[in-house]
Structures are given as structure tokens and as C-alpha cells.
Write a protein that holds these residues in place. Structure first.
Motif, PDB file in Angstrom:
ATOM      1  N   ILE A 144       0.797  -1.147  -0.102  1.00 52.02           N
ATOM      2  CA  ILE A 144      -0.008  -0.054   0.052  1.00 52.02           C
ATOM      3  C   ILE A 144       0.627   1.226   0.006  1.00 52.02           C
ATOM      4  O   ILE A 144       0.664   2.210  -0.751  1.00 52.02           O
ATOM      5  CB  ILE A 144      -0.908   0.129   1.230  1.00 52.02           C
ATOM      6  N   TYR A 145       1.885   1.289   1.024  1.00 52.95           N
ATOM      7  CA  TYR A 145       2.616   2.482   1.043  1.00 52.95           C
ATOM      8  C   TYR A 145       3.539   2.698  -0.565  1.00 52.95           C
ATOM      9  O   TYR A 145       3.908   3.620  -0.869  1.00 52.95           O
ATOM     10  CB  TYR A 145       3.752   2.579   2.036  1.00 52.95           C
ATOM     11  N   THR A 146       3.746   1.258  -1.036  1.00 55.03           N
ATOM     12  CA  THR A 146       4.589   1.491  -2.167  1.00 55.03           C
ATOM     13  C   THR A 146       3.836   2.192  -3.348  1.00 55.03           C
ATOM     14  O   THR A 146       4.088   3.023  -4.192  1.00 55.03           O
ATOM     15  CB  THR A 146       4.966   0.273  -2.953  1.00 55.03           C
ATOM     16  N   TRP A 147       2.139   1.769  -3.210  1.00 54.29           N
ATOM     17  CA  TRP A 147       1.548   2.269  -4.206  1.00 54.29           C
ATOM     18  C   TRP A 147       1.518   4.047  -3.924  1.00 54.29           C
ATOM     19  O   TRP A 147       1.170   4.854  -4.972  1.00 54.29           O
ATOM     20  CB  TRP A 147      -0.119   1.912  -4.302  1.00 54.29           C
ATOM     21  N   VAL A 148       1.441   4.460  -2.702  1.00 53.56           N
ATOM     22  CA  VAL A 148       1.199   5.703  -2.381  1.00 53.56           C
ATOM     23  C   VAL A 148       2.441   6.434  -3.127  1.00 53.56           C
ATOM     24  O   VAL A 148       2.286   7.520  -3.567  1.00 53.56           O
ATOM     25  CB  VAL A 148       1.172   6.188  -0.622  1.00 53.56           C
ATOM     26  N   ASN A 149       3.659   5.880  -2.945  1.00 55.07           N
ATOM     27  CA  ASN A 149       4.772   6.474  -3.324  1.00 55.07           C
ATOM     28  C   ASN A 149       4.861   6.598  -4.984  1.00 55.07           C
ATOM     29  O   ASN A 149       5.429   7.446  -5.484  1.00 55.07           O
ATOM     30  CB  ASN A 149       6.023   5.534  -2.945  1.00 55.07           C
ATOM     31  N   ILE A 150       4.350   5.493  -5.662  1.00 56.33           N
ATOM     32  CA  ILE A 150       4.114   5.347  -7.126  1.00 56.33           C
ATOM     33  C   ILE A 150       3.154   6.619  -7.662  1.00 56.33           C
ATOM     34  O   ILE A 150       3.696   7.312  -8.506  1.00 56.33           O
ATOM     35  CB  ILE A 150       3.648   3.975  -7.519  1.00 56.33           C
ATOM     36  N   GLY A 151       2.237   6.610  -6.959  1.00 57.50           N
ATOM     37  CA  GLY A 151       1.126   7.899  -7.329  1.00 57.50           C
ATOM     38  C   GLY A 151       1.867   9.266  -7.164  1.00 57.50           C
ATOM     39  O   GLY A 151       1.803  10.053  -8.214  1.00 57.50           O
ATOM     40  N   GLY A 152       2.831   9.477  -6.175  1.00 56.85           N
ATOM     41  CA  GLY A 152       3.578  10.718  -6.047  1.00 56.85           C
ATOM     42  C   GLY A 152       4.527  10.708  -7.230  1.00 56.85           C
ATOM     43  O   GLY A 152       4.845  11.964  -7.915  1.00 56.85           O
ATOM     44  N   ALA A 203      12.282   9.962 -10.679  1.00 62.73           N
ATOM     45  CA  ALA A 203      11.079   9.255 -10.403  1.00 62.73           C
ATOM     46  C   ALA A 203      10.969   8.142 -11.403  1.00 62.73           C
ATOM     47  O   ALA A 203      10.518   7.067 -10.981  1.00 62.73           O
ATOM     48  CB  ALA A 203       9.967  10.187 -10.841  1.00 62.73           C
ATOM     49  N   ALA A 204      11.647   8.063 -12.677  1.00 62.30           N
ATOM     50  CA  ALA A 204      11.756   7.059 -13.321  1.00 62.30           C
ATOM     51  C   ALA A 204      12.369   5.924 -13.107  1.00 62.30           C
ATOM     52  O   ALA A 204      11.977   4.610 -12.828  1.00 62.30           O
ATOM     53  CB  ALA A 204      12.393   7.505 -14.880  1.00 62.30           C
ATOM     54  N   VAL A 205      13.280   6.029 -12.305  1.00 57.46           N
ATOM     55  CA  VAL A 205      14.177   4.916 -11.606  1.00 57.46           C
ATOM     56  C   VAL A 205      13.538   4.115 -10.335  1.00 57.46           C
ATOM     57  O   VAL A 205      13.369   3.128 -10.236  1.00 57.46           O
ATOM     58  CB  VAL A 205      15.536   5.488 -11.015  1.00 57.46           C
ATOM     59  N   MET A 206      12.873   5.284  -9.631  1.00 60.12           N
ATOM     60  CA  MET A 206      12.069   4.518  -8.506  1.00 60.12           C
ATOM     61  C   MET A 206      10.663   3.975  -8.894  1.00 60.12           C
ATOM     62  O   MET A 206      10.498   2.899  -8.336  1.00 60.12           O
ATOM     63  CB  MET A 206      11.545   5.656  -7.544  1.00 60.12           C
ATOM     64  N   LEU A 207      10.124   4.312 -10.176  1.00 62.38           N
ATOM     65  CA  LEU A 207       8.934   3.566 -10.526  1.00 62.38           C
ATOM     66  C   LEU A 207       9.358   2.271 -11.095  1.00 62.38           C
ATOM     67  O   LEU A 207       8.752   1.415 -10.613  1.00 62.38           O
ATOM     68  CB  LEU A 207       8.424   4.429 -11.754  1.00 62.38           C
ATOM     69  N   ILE A 208      10.473   2.290 -11.679  1.00 63.64           N
ATOM     70  CA  ILE A 208      11.015   0.810 -12.433  1.00 63.64           C
ATOM     71  C   ILE A 208      11.114  -0.038 -11.170  1.00 63.64           C
ATOM     72  O   ILE A 208      10.756  -1.228 -11.240  1.00 63.64           O
ATOM     73  CB  ILE A 208      12.211   1.083 -13.398  1.00 63.64           C
ATOM     74  N   PHE A 209      11.978   0.724 -10.310  1.00 59.94           N
ATOM     75  CA  PHE A 209      12.245  -0.392  -9.048  1.00 59.94           C
ATOM     76  C   PHE A 209      11.105  -0.865  -8.338  1.00 59.94           C
ATOM     77  O   PHE A 209      11.085  -2.064  -8.082  1.00 59.94           O
ATOM     78  CB  PHE A 209      13.322   0.343  -8.166  1.00 59.94           C
ATOM     79  N   MET A 210      10.126  -0.064  -7.877  1.00 60.83           N
ATOM     80  CA  MET A 210       9.106  -0.205  -7.258  1.00 60.83           C
ATOM     81  C   MET A 210       7.995  -1.235  -7.889  1.00 60.83           C
ATOM     82  O   MET A 210       7.640  -1.979  -7.438  1.00 60.83           O
ATOM     83  CB  MET A 210       8.163   0.843  -6.866  1.00 60.83           C
ATOM     84  N   ILE A 211       7.811  -1.265  -9.212  1.00 59.68           N
ATOM     85  CA  ILE A 211       7.083  -1.975  -9.896  1.00 59.68           C
ATOM     86  C   ILE A 211       7.722  -3.041 -10.332  1.00 59.68           C
ATOM     87  O   ILE A 211       7.089  -4.154 -10.352  1.00 59.68           O
ATOM     88  CB  ILE A 211       6.422  -1.223 -11.527  1.00 59.68           C
ATOM     89  N   ILE A 222      10.972  -4.744  -8.893  1.00 56.18           N
ATOM     90  CA  ILE A 222      11.597  -5.396  -7.988  1.00 56.18           C
ATOM     91  C   ILE A 222      10.977  -5.270  -6.630  1.00 56.18           C
ATOM     92  O   ILE A 222      11.187  -6.485  -5.844  1.00 56.18           O
ATOM     93  CB  ILE A 222      12.912  -4.610  -7.914  1.00 56.18           C
ATOM     94  N   GLN A 223      10.252  -4.280  -5.992  1.00 59.05           N
ATOM     95  CA  GLN A 223       9.768  -4.228  -4.735  1.00 59.05           C
ATOM     96  C   GLN A 223       8.990  -5.460  -4.344  1.00 59.05           C
ATOM     97  O   GLN A 223       9.264  -5.937  -3.240  1.00 59.05           O
ATOM     98  CB  GLN A 223       8.929  -2.981  -4.737  1.00 59.05           C
ATOM     99  N   HIS A 224       8.088  -6.034  -5.010  1.00 60.66           N
ATOM    100  CA  HIS A 224       7.436  -7.189  -4.815  1.00 60.66           C
ATOM    101  C   HIS A 224       8.234  -8.306  -4.397  1.00 60.66           C
ATOM    102  O   HIS A 224       7.745  -9.119  -3.747  1.00 60.66           O
ATOM    103  CB  HIS A 224       6.206  -7.394  -5.671  1.00 60.66           C
ATOM    104  N   LYS A 225       9.055  -8.497  -5.124  1.00 60.21           N
ATOM    105  CA  LYS A 225      10.187  -9.494  -5.021  1.00 60.21           C
ATOM    106  C   LYS A 225      10.886  -9.552  -3.707  1.00 60.21           C
ATOM    107  O   LYS A 225      11.567 -10.575  -3.233  1.00 60.21           O
ATOM    108  CB  LYS A 225      11.001  -9.718  -6.032  1.00 60.21           C
ATOM    109  N   LEU A 226      10.940  -8.554  -2.948  1.00 62.01           N
ATOM    110  CA  LEU A 226      11.560  -8.408  -1.551  1.00 62.01           C
ATOM    111  C   LEU A 226      10.865  -8.408  -0.471  1.00 62.01           C
ATOM    112  O   LEU A 226      11.248  -8.274   0.685  1.00 62.01           O
ATOM    113  CB  LEU A 226      12.422  -6.844  -1.600  1.00 62.01           C
ATOM    114  N   GLU A 227       9.449  -8.615  -0.603  1.00 62.01           N
ATOM    115  CA  GLU A 227       8.555  -8.418   0.353  1.00 62.01           C
ATOM    116  C   GLU A 227       8.561  -9.771   1.491  1.00 62.01           C
ATOM    117  O   GLU A 227       8.414  -9.346   2.583  1.00 62.01           O
ATOM    118  CB  GLU A 227       6.838  -8.893   0.021  1.00 62.01           C
TER     119      GLU A 227
END
Length: 421
Positions: free
Chosen positions: A149-157, A284-292, A294-299
Motif C-alpha cells: 500500500i505504501y509502495t502504491w502511495v509512493n508510485i502515485g507521487g 522518479a523514473a528509476v523509483m517507478l521501475i524499481f517499485m514496479i 523489483i519491490q514485490h520480490k523483496l516482500e
């Protein structure tokens, strides 16, 4: 892989599945974030210039910011009480209406110090909104979903940042004042729409209903008096204080990067100011790529390890910036890239850890206290960083490096949430 398989794979992405499974408040609030994020990012780079162009002096701008910070601490302090008393949903709507819609309407007609001060004071209602909004966002969600959820909040920004160059193009054609006036009006209307959508599609949380019932016959003064018991409990909670310490450190280092990066890059490294608009978009581009991607693979990885790595990357990035040769854009690009990866690892986990370590029954008031403490503890460091920068442009970043090392030590002592083990 065929187009059909790619589409199916995309639809099965963990972040999209999280939105699908978290119907109601989380999905509604996440999908509404661009209503706030897009106009905010269009205006923010030019907000100070908008004031200055209308005769507000540097000293007056600083005075407005200083007064606002004091009022923000007070509003944050009362945010938890109002969130419990009035409910998460109503307080969120009130904060959006007064803190953004009314404030932006006043900003759109402001042409002197007093109107800008009044607008800024109305904007302080946003501190009340933050407490209520976070409670409304996560209280009925599963703990295991908080990171997503917090990842989505960051993605929105982050998505909103890509709209930022539009205001620069408009200003080149129509000048600062008329463009920012119109953008503030758009912002006011957007936030009014957000209030209506919140009223129509969000529901009061289970904990919100409990706290409203418990505080129905309790006066605001009595609830304020109860802080004398709550504050010592928060201060004695070692896990909360550890996460709070990291939050304060990140807040201070963000003050440094937000206010002194452009000065350092242009004045010390001699890079032309026209390149400044490129760096937030790269971040923003790097963070989006990472969050979409890679992020879920680190859960399933413990919180501490990704946060350790992220803080270490922050420290490395600062050293790269300090050692960058004059006129070296590649060094700055690498700095921005490393900071983006670090932020992707640290920020969502820091926000999730705060919620996972506080008492759910007192979430609103503890969140309000954490917000108040963060702003209050951080407020002197804006002036301190400015003083360091006046001596040597590199010193604020050396200070940030030292703070990141302290944060690494603190994170090493934070206990991972049970579900992540």
C-alpha cells in the motif's frame, strides 16, 4: 511471450492484485492521489518565485515558512484528537477542504505578504489531514499488505512528477504569475473533487468507529489532558522511538537535498540551471521501475536488510556528490540514480514500520505525536544546514552523510515485524 501472455502477466502483478484485494478505502485513496500529486508538482518548483514576483521579500518568505512550521506542530498535535473525535473520514475531508481547497483558492488570488501568510496557515490544516488520511488508508487493511500500500502511495507521487515540466513550458509562454494563479485554481477544484469522492466512496474504519464511540462524551480538553499519559508511553516504547529517530533523520536529510541540491549543483559544480528539471524526472523514473519491477520480490525479506542497503546507498550517493568534479553531469546522474534506488528501499518500509510498531487502538493520536515530534525535532536543522552551506556548499551533504551512518546503526537495532520472518 505473446501479447495475451504479457497482458495476463501484467494483470497478475502483485501490486495490481493488492489493489484488487483491497477494495474500499485503500483503493479509493490510492487512485485519488494524482488529484493532489499532479497540481502539487506543477506548482511546487515555482511557489517561492510566485511570491517573490509579487513583492514578497526573502525575509518575509522565511517568516511565512517559520510561522507555518510552528503552526504545523500545533495542528499535528491536535490531529490525533480530532481524528478520534470526528472520525477518520470526516477529518480527512475537513483537512482536504480547508488545508488544500481553501488554501489554494487564497493562493490563487494572493498578491501580498498577508494573503500568502493566510493561505499558508490554512494549508497547515493538512497536518490534521495526514493523521486521518493514513488511518483511513491502512486501518482496515491486512498488516502484510502495508508495504504494498505504501509502495502504491509512493508510485502515485512519482507519476505526478512527470507532469512537472508542463508548468515550465507554460511559464515560458505566459510568465509566472498568471500560470501559477490558474494552477492554484485547478488545485482547489481537484481537492474539492477529492472531498466529494472521499464522502461517496470511503467508509469509516472499524477502529475509527470504536474511537468515535469512546470519545463521544469526552471533551477536547480532557482528550488533550490524556496526552500526559500517552506521551511517556510513546517515549518509553523503544521500537517506536527507533523508527521515529530514523524518520527524523530522513526528514532532515530531505530538507538538505530539497533546499541545497540545486544550489550545490549550479553554484559549486557549475552545471547550468536548465538541467535541474531533468534530475527529478530521472529520480522518479528509476523509483517507478524499481517499485514496479523489483519491490514485490523483496516482500519476504526482513525489513532491516533492505533498509540497511538503502541507507548505505544514500551515504554512498552523498559521497559521490561531494567528490564530483566541477561540471561533471555524469556524477550527478549517478547520484540521482543511487538516491532513487535508496528511496525505493527505505521510504515505504519506514512508513510501514511506523504503523506496525504502534498500538492500533491509539493509532491516530500516536501518529499525530510522531508527526509533531518529527517536525519539531527537524525544524532547527533547516537553519543549521543553511549556515553550513554559507560556509561551504559541501558541508550540508557531509552532515547528511553523518546522519545516514547514525540511521544505519539505529536500523540495526530495530526488530523486524513478525509476519516478515
Amino acid at each position: 511471450m505473446s501479447t495475451e501472455q504479457k497482458t495476463k502477466s501484467l494483470l497478475n502483478h502483485p501490486l495490481l492484485q493488492l489493489l484488487k484485494n483491497n477494495k474500499g478505502n485503500p483503493r479509493t485513496l490510492i487512485l485519488m492521489e494524482p488529484l493532489w500529486g499532479i497540481p502539487f508538482n506543477l506548482i511546487t518548483p515555482f511557489a517561492t518565485l510566485y511570491m517573490y514576483s509579487q513583492g514578497v521579500t526573502d525575509v518575509q518568505i522565511g517568516l511565512i515558512l517559520s510561522i507555518a512550521m510552528v503552526v504545523q506542530v500545533i495542528f499535528s498535535f491536535f490531529g490525533g484528537i480530532l481524528t478520534d473525535k470526528l472520525g477518520r473520514k470526516f477529518t480527512t475531508m475537513m483537512g482536504d477542504f480547508f488545508g488544500w481547497s481553501v488554501a489554494c483558492l487564497i493562493w490563487s488570488i494572493s498578491n501580498n505578504f498577508w494573503l500568502f501568510l493566510i493561505a499558508m496557515l490554512f494549508n497547515c490544516f493538512e497536518q490534521i489531514n495526514q493523521t486521518a488520511w493514513y488511518c483511513l488508508l491502512i486501518e482496515d487493511a491486512e498488516p502484510k499488505d502495508l508495504l504494498g500500500i505504501y509502495t502504491w502511495v509512493n508510485i502515485g507521487g512519482l507519476i505526478a512528477i512527470f507532469f512537472a515540466p508542463i508548468s515550465g513550458l507554460l511559464i515560458n509562454s505566459f510568465t509566472v504569475i498568471p500560470v501559477i494563479r490558474v494552477l492554484y485554481l485547478v488545485f482547489a477544484v481537484n481537492m474539492l473533487i477529492k472531498v466529494v469522492v472521499t464522502f461517496r466512496y470511503c467508509k469509516e474504519t472499524r477502529q475509527g468507529k470504536i474511537r468515535m464511540a469512546e470519545t463521544k462524551d469526552t471533551s477536547l480538553l480532557h482528550m488533550l489532558y490524556e496526552y500526559k499519559e500517552l506521551i511517556p508511553r510513546v517515549l518509553k516504547d523503544k521500537e517506536v522511538m527507533k523508527v521515529l529517530s530514523v524518520s527524523v533523520i530522513l526528514y532532515i536529510t530531505n530538507i538538505v537535498s530539497t533546499n541545497f541540491f540545486s544550489l550545490y549543483v549550479t553554484q559549486w559544480l557549475g552545471i547550468e540551471s536548465r538541467y535541474l528539471a531533468f534530475f527529478p524526472i530521472l529520480n522518479a523514473a528509476v523509483m517507478l521501475i524499481f517499485m514496479i519491477g523489483i519491490q514485490h520480490k523483496l516482500e519476504l525479506v526482513k525489513f532491516r536488510i533492505p533498509m540497511w542497503i538503502g541507507l548505505a546507498l544514500y551515504a554512498i550517493a552523498v559521497i559521490l556528490l561531494i567528490l564530483a568534479p566541477t561540471g561533471s553531469i555524469p556524477f550527478v546522474i549517478v547520484y540521482v540514480f543511487v538516491v532513487a534506488v535508496a528511496g525505493s528501499l527505505v521510504m515505504p518500509r519506514k512508513d510501514a514500520l511506523i504503523q506496525l510498531n504502534i498500538n492500533a487502538e491509539e493509532r491516530a493520536r500516536i501518529n499525530a505525536l510522531i508527526m509533531s515530534f518529527t517536525i519539531a525535532f527537524s525544524s532547527p536543522f533547516g537553519y543549521f544546514a543553511g549556515w553550513l552551506s554559507s560556509i561551504d556548499r559541501r558541508l550540508p551533504f557531509m552532515f547528511s552523510f553523518a546522519l545516514f551512518l547514525v540511521a544505519i546503526i539505529i536500523v540495526g537495532r530495530i526488530r523486524d515485524p513478525e509476519f516478515s520472518k
